[in-house]
Motif scaffolding. Structure first.
Motif, PDB file in Angstrom:
ATOM      1  N   UNK A  20     -63.026  12.790  40.915  1.00 46.08           N
ATOM      2  CA  UNK A  20     -62.878  14.236  40.802  1.00 46.08           C
ATOM      3  C   UNK A  20     -61.405  14.634  40.827  1.00 46.08           C
ATOM      4  N   UNK A  21     -61.129  15.787  40.278  1.00 47.21           N
ATOM      5  CA  UNK A  21     -59.800  16.417  40.319  1.00 47.21           C
ATOM      6  C   UNK A  21     -59.931  17.800  39.703  1.00 47.21           C
ATOM      7  N   UNK A  22     -59.013  18.684  40.081  1.00 52.10           N
ATOM      8  CA  UNK A  22     -58.935  19.991  39.426  1.00 52.10           C
ATOM      9  C   UNK A  22     -57.543  20.233  38.836  1.00 52.10           C
ATOM     10  N   UNK A  23     -56.657  19.294  39.010  1.00 52.46           N
ATOM     11  CA  UNK A  23     -55.311  19.400  38.481  1.00 52.46           C
ATOM     12  C   UNK A  23     -54.663  18.031  38.475  1.00 52.46           C
ATOM     13  N   UNK A  24     -53.381  17.937  38.086  1.00 58.16           N
ATOM     14  CA  UNK A  24     -52.728  16.625  37.976  1.00 58.16           C
ATOM     15  C   UNK A  24     -52.351  15.990  39.302  1.00 58.16           C
ATOM     16  N   UNK A  84     -58.913  13.854  45.955  1.00 58.68           N
ATOM     17  CA  UNK A  84     -58.640  14.443  47.272  1.00 58.68           C
ATOM     18  C   UNK A  84     -59.898  15.099  47.847  1.00 58.68           C
ATOM     19  N   UNK A  85     -60.944  15.217  47.039  1.00 58.40           N
ATOM     20  CA  UNK A  85     -62.263  15.667  47.499  1.00 58.40           C
ATOM     21  C   UNK A  85     -63.292  14.621  47.095  1.00 58.40           C
ATOM     22  N   UNK A  86     -64.450  14.702  47.696  1.00 57.02           N
ATOM     23  CA  UNK A  86     -65.506  13.717  47.447  1.00 57.02           C
ATOM     24  C   UNK A  86     -66.438  14.202  46.337  1.00 57.02           C
TER      25      UNK A  86
END
Length: 325
Positions: free
Chosen positions: A192-196, A201-203
């Motif tokens: 997962x990711x929401x940016x670069x 950093x989240x599960x």
């Protein structure tokens, strides 16, 4: 940006999460190689496809389970008098930008204004096609539902809107919704990711939903690997009445195979998890990868025929269609 601060575990090193049975996501170099080197292989989708179906759900379902396919990975589940949304996305784009990024190619199978009162929402991970903050904010304003998500995604939600009632849990945690309805977070082969700068950093997780009509296994995003994730769910939570399995966003395979299943993988996953029946999702709404809009459904039939499995056992609903068990 750190979204979770907690103790080290077998899938968290104190800074980032990882799948001990999986592989890391592709590098930025690989992303650029795909985006700029393979664009000639990207199939053109029609700008818009009118839905053949539109669901108007009842206020409540007391007996059995009613599953309404909203589109992509979004579902409305009605059981035991409860209304539950899975990875709800009613936005026109799945992107950090309202003016760019993957856009819808068909309408949600349930219009937002026709939703019954929503009691709970399950959000599997932080990718924009699963964690849609505008939709979660609209749900919070209208229904104030309980939002259940893996560790760290609650921080993302609350930073955006403190009215989102987010609760975060680790893999294998069982959460009771009402007396005869519960959900367990289970590992899945993804990331997962929401940016670069916030990769893993989240599960991320899939869900096993316990209902009076049997257990439903929601695989919201996953690669296949060696099938071990699905067999472990079978061993820990079986027998499964139904599996919801992703069949889209899989080309090119060199880039996608570790994180997204293709239809052939999904058919193998059905065998591994041992569910009585399966429904397909994660296809034909947002163009995230290179395959044609209708390729996943066509290739699912080919894969079922090759495996000698009846097409009725693994069905791809269209947005607005309903299944009851």
């Amino acid at each position: 940006m750190t979204s979770y601060d907690g103790p080290v575990s077998d899938h968290f090193d104190g800074k980032t999460f990882f799948d001990p049975h999986g592989v890391p996501p592709k590098s930025l170099g690989d992303v650029l190689r795909w985006q700029f080197g393979g664009w000639r292989n990207r199939q053109q989708w029609p700008d818009w496809v009118e839905n053949e179906h539109a669901d108007t759900p009842p206020a409540r379902v007391e007996s059995g389970v009613r599953l309404s396919y909203v589109g992509h990975a979004s579902w409305l589940i009605q059981a035991s008098g409860q209304n539950i949304l899975i990875d709800p996305v009613w936005s026109d784009r799945v992107s950090p930008f309202s003016f760019a990024g993957p856009k819808r190619h068909n309408a949600p199978g349930v219009a937002f204004e026709k939703l019954p009162k929503i009691d709970s929402v399950l959000v599997s991970h932080g990718h924009y096609d699963h964690l849609d903050l505008p939709t979660l904010s609209k749900l919070a304003a209208k229904f104030s539902p309980r939002v259940i998500t893996p560790l760290g995604n609650d921080v993302t939600m609350r930073r955006a809107n403190s009215a989102i009632r987010a609760e975060a849990f680790d893999w294998h945690h069982r959460i009771e919704l009402v007396r005869d309805l519960a959900v367990t977070m289970v590992p899945t082969r993804h990331w997962t990711a929401r940016g670069p700068f916030d990769r893993n950093r989240s599960l991320w997780a899939s869900f096993v939903l316990e209902t009076p009509a049997g257990k439903i296994y929601f695989v919201c995003d996953s690669g296949y690997g060696d099938g071990g994730h699905f067999r472990r769910v079978r061993d820990a939570h079986g027998p499964l009445r139904l599996a919801i399995l992703p069949i889209g966003a899989y080309e090119p395979r060199w880039f996608m195979k570790d994180q997204h299943m293709n239809p052939e993988d999904a058919v193998k996953a059905l065998g591994d998890c041992g569910a009585q029946q399966a429904l397909a999702h994660h296809h034909s709404t947002f163009q995230l990868t290179d395959e044609a809009i209708d390729a996943p459904v066509k290739e699912l039939d080919v894969a079922l025929d090759a495996a000698g499995i009846s097409r009725e056992k693994f069905v791809a609903l269209k947005p607005g269609q309903v299944m009851e068990i």
